[in-house]
Design a protein around this motif. Structure first.
Motif, PDB file in Angstrom:
ATOM      1  N   SER A 104      -1.399   0.047   8.186  1.00 28.49           N
ATOM      2  CA  SER A 104      -2.416   0.632   7.321  1.00 28.49           C
ATOM      3  C   SER A 104      -3.283  -0.424   6.645  1.00 28.49           C
ATOM      4  O   SER A 104      -4.510  -0.336   6.665  1.00 28.49           O
ATOM      5  CB  SER A 104      -1.752   1.513   6.256  1.00 28.49           C
ATOM      6  N   CYS A 105      -2.643  -1.443   6.022  1.00 25.77           N
ATOM      7  CA  CYS A 105      -3.421  -2.421   5.259  1.00 25.77           C
ATOM      8  C   CYS A 105      -3.292  -3.843   5.801  1.00 25.77           C
ATOM      9  O   CYS A 105      -3.817  -4.786   5.196  1.00 25.77           O
ATOM     10  CB  CYS A 105      -3.014  -2.396   3.787  1.00 25.77           C
ATOM     11  N   CYS A 144       0.801  -1.231   0.000  1.00 29.25           N
ATOM     12  CA  CYS A 144       0.000   0.000   0.000  1.00 29.25           C
ATOM     13  C   CYS A 144       0.831   1.277   0.000  1.00 29.25           C
ATOM     14  O   CYS A 144       0.301   2.374  -0.142  1.00 29.25           O
ATOM     15  CB  CYS A 144      -0.960   0.023   1.198  1.00 29.25           C
TER      16      CYS A 144
END
Length: 755
Positions: A494-495, A456
């Protein structure tokens, strides 16, 4: 008109920021200036004390009726402190700071440090009196007193510690004999000497024969010095041309006249070799000063200088303020280095400040470099400095190394994904087989550059600063600005991807790669992390110098001024790292680093090779550095500076604004520009000399650090003094504007750092 003086009573006290205001009687107004020693009534008892004037104004700070008068000027007490205070006043005006900040920079402040004392026992009795008393002690069985008195009869002056340990007596016994007036205790303050002469292998100086180029410089300087001519000289000598030998000859000439010398070096890491050579020549006249010494050790060196116990001090920027009474010469080696510019307020430059101090002391200044700063070389071209050149290496057998520039784009096309090009790998193998030494230079620290997610694009950032966290071996992420630290995440925050890892190359990764490729090689790494502690630099350099390692890997500190005769290969792994920063001096920095790094190879009888690895082989900084052609680089770089109106053609004032509130920082930066625009239109001399040019205000390179919002405004003009006047105007504007109660403003001239 009434005048008032700000006076410091005790300039060596840790509370140097306390000043007292006195009225200047009309009869003394002509005699009182910044730095003047005066006699003033002090305290409730109005006892007369000596003070130093650090500021003069026409405005009283409190009730006029309570302000006392200066009694007199101590004309016969013009001390070294007076000169340093005058220098502080010059720094305040030229660079923008408070007088207190400037004073703390130049004065040897006596902090709360442990004083070292030497205590000695002295026998007060004659031999006959002592022998009579000894018989009395024997009769009364005073065994301890008997041992001490017997020892003193054999050694009438005895160190206190010897009496305690060797004679096995207590301090109470000593006090008892002192009370009986048998002995007295004499105390003398001892100043520490940081130079370990005993560890030097060679303490006698062997005279060397200077080459023609070197002797020409010494003769020209000596002739002018004899004639009373004091000015600034620039020695432009290729790497290995023997600038240090020239410095020592010049210093010897100055010492013959009863004068003293300051030698500035840019890095603590250079102290080991530099001090060794100077001690061989000048012995106990030499001391050092650096930031790794304790406060007590540093203060002791100031006192030794003030007492005339030493004649030469070697050290980084702060050594410039050593209180020599008879200063005759200031030498600035590697004068182009950024470390000569202070990063804290006042943001003075050691080069310009040295020239001003030399003017005050009637001394000369010698600047030296293989890659002079554009500022110094331009002044030499204009005749403001006297230029000397040395184009040959000092050792007869030594020649400049062969330099090869490797295009890393082509390496990648060949399928080579290693950090070492095929050319560098081949040369490393050859040198290791021959038992020669290698230096590998990388312009960064840490294990890898940053942590990023390949899925990401997430980058681990510091929560307090707009910078990525640096990955260090051991699983830590660290901010090199504020010190924030956290563990390396195992999955992307984040991902939630597992494809998160370190990117970039650091000195630790280079070390691992060398050991993997050449398992039998002995490798040393020298960077900020491995040189912690007082002896960190010396230990690594001594090991490499003795041939106890084959490869030295390091950052900038390994390429500056070191002389290792067995080094025949230098590999520059990432020549582009200093080329694409947002600093207008990026090209100059790249040229200097590459030339200095290349200069470490082939300094002895063995021929040297240099491999420069780059993605930009056509850039003029890299092309000229590979040829060690400073003049060609200068001609191209000065055209760029002229076109872009950058120093040294134009002068530049940087105004740096910080605040905890982003809106306040923006408002203040705009207000400062508006004020300067108005000032520019009102001042006739500025209008006649040309308009002020502005860049910004805008967000600084890092918009937030340590929770402070940062803005910057650049102001350009051909005349430096016009920028000083602009700075003076803004200081007054800031003092009376309510906007700046929650905003901090700093000034910097011809900044050496990117804001």
């Amino acid at each position: 008109m009434e005048q008032y003086a700000d006076i410091i009573i005790n300039i060596s006290h840790e509370a140097v920021d306390r000043v007292f205001q006195y009225r200047i009687p009309e009869k003394l107004q002509q005699a009182v200036q910044i730095g003047t020693p005066v006699k003033v009534p002090f305290g409730n008892g109005n006892r007369f004390q000596r003070g130093y004037v650090v500021g003069i104004s026409q405005t009283p700070n409190f009730d006029v009726a309570k302000i006392k008068d200066i009694d007199s000027v101590e004309e016969k007490r013009i001390t070294m402190e007076s000169q340093l205070i005058q220098l502080a006043g010059w720094i305040k005006k030229q660079y923008g700071s408070t007088m207190i900040q400037a004073l703390k920079t130049v004065l040897p402040v006596k902090d709360k440090i442990e004083q070292r004392e030497q205590r000695t026992l002295q026998l007060l009795l004659t031999k006959e009196e002592g022998e009579t008393l000894l018989l009395e002690y024997e009769k009364k069985h005073y065994k301890a007193k008997e041992r001490l008195l017997l020892g003193l009869l054999k050694q009438p002056m005895m160190p206190y510690e010897v009496a305690l340990k060797k004679l096995n007596v207590t301090s109470s016994v000593i006090k008892s004999l002192e009370k009986e007036q048998v002995l007295c205790v004499r105390t003398k303050q001892v100043h520490r000497n940081p130079v370990a002469y005993s560890v030097l292998e060679k303490e006698t100086f062997t005279p060397i024969m200077l080459r023609e180029e070197q002797q020409r410089i010494v003769d020209a300087f000596s002739k002018e010095y004899e004639e009373g001519i004091r000015k600034t000289y620039l020695i432009h000598g290729v790497t290995g041309s023997g600038k240090t030998e020239v410095y020592m000859e010049l210093i010897a000439k100055v010492l013959e006249k009863g004068k003293q010398a300051i030698v500035l070096i840019p890095e603590i890491s250079l102290t080991y070799q530099t001090v060794r050579r100077f001690v061989e020549r000048f012995g106990g006249q030499v001391t050092i000063l650096n930031s790794r010494m304790s406060k007590g050790e540093r203060y002791d060196q100031f006192m030794r200088a003030k007492n005339g116990e030493i004649s030469i001090v070697i050290g980084p920027r702060s050594a410039l303020f050593m209180p020599f009474q008879k200063l005759g010469l200031i030498v600035i080696d590697e004068e182009h280095e950024m470390s000569y510019k202070s990063e804290s307020v006042p943001k003075y430059h050691a080069r310009e400040t040295a020239i001003e101090r030399a003017r005050m002391a009637n001394a000369s200044v010698v600047l030296g470099s293989a890659t002079p700063s554009l500022e110094s070389y331009t002044k030499a071209m204009l005749g403001e400095f006297t230029l000397f050149t040395m184009k040959q290496r000092a050792k007869k057998q030594a020649v400049l190394p062969k330099v090869q520039v490797v295009d890393l784009r082509q390496e990648l096309a060949k399928g080579n994904r290693s950090m070492f090009s095929g050319t560098l790998q081949s040369l490393m193998a050859e040198r290791l087989q021959k038992g020669e030494q290698i230096m590998l230079f990388l312009n960064r620290r840490g294990y890898s550059n940053f942590i990023s997610c390949r899925k990401c694009g997430y980058v681990a950032m510091c929560p307090h600063c707009d910078v990525s966290l640096t990955h260090h071996r051991g699983g830590s992420l660290r901010c090199h600005y504020c010190g924030y630290e956290r563990p390396v995440p195992k999955i992307c925050p984040s991902c939630q991807s597992k494809y998160i890892a370190g990117f970039g190359t650091g000195t630790q990764k280079v070390e691992e790669a060398v050991k993997k490729m050449f398992p039998m090689s002995r490798v040393l790494r020298m960077d900020t992390d491995t040189t912690k502690g007082k002896e960190g630099f010396d230990r690594i350099l001594a090991t490499f110098s003795k041939g106890e390692a084959d490869v030295l890997i390091g950052t900038q500190m390994i390429v500056k001024g070191h002389d290792f005769p067995k080094v025949t290969l230098v590999g520059i792994l990432a020549a582009d790292l200093s080329l694409h920063s947002s600093d207008f001096r990026a090209g100059e920095r790249a040229f200097q680093l590459l030339t200095q790094a290349s200069g470490r190879a082939g300094r002895g009888e063995l021929l040297g090779d240099v491999v420069i690895q780059t993605y930009n082989p056509e850039h003029y900084s890299i092309v000229t550095a590979s040829k060690q052609d400073y003049e060609a680089f200068y001609q191209q770089e000065i055209v760029y500076r002229r076109l872009m109106k950058y120093p040294p053609v134009y002068q530049m004032l940087t105004i740096f604004i910080t605040s905890k509130e982003q809106d306040l920082a923006i408002q203040a930066s705009v207000a400062l520009k508006d004020a300067l625009v108005s000032f520019n239109h009102q001042r006739e001399e500025i209008k006649e000399a040309g308009e002020l040019l502005f860049i910004g205000p805008s967000e600084a390179s890092f918009g937030k650090i340590q929770d402070l919002y940062r803005r910057v405004l650049y102001v350009k003009h051909l005349d430096y003094e016009m920028l000083v006047k602009s700075k003076d105007f803004l200081e007054g504007y800031i003092e009376y504007s309510v906007i700046f109660k929650e905003v901090q403003v700093q000034f910097d001239f011809n900044a050496m750092i990117v804001y």
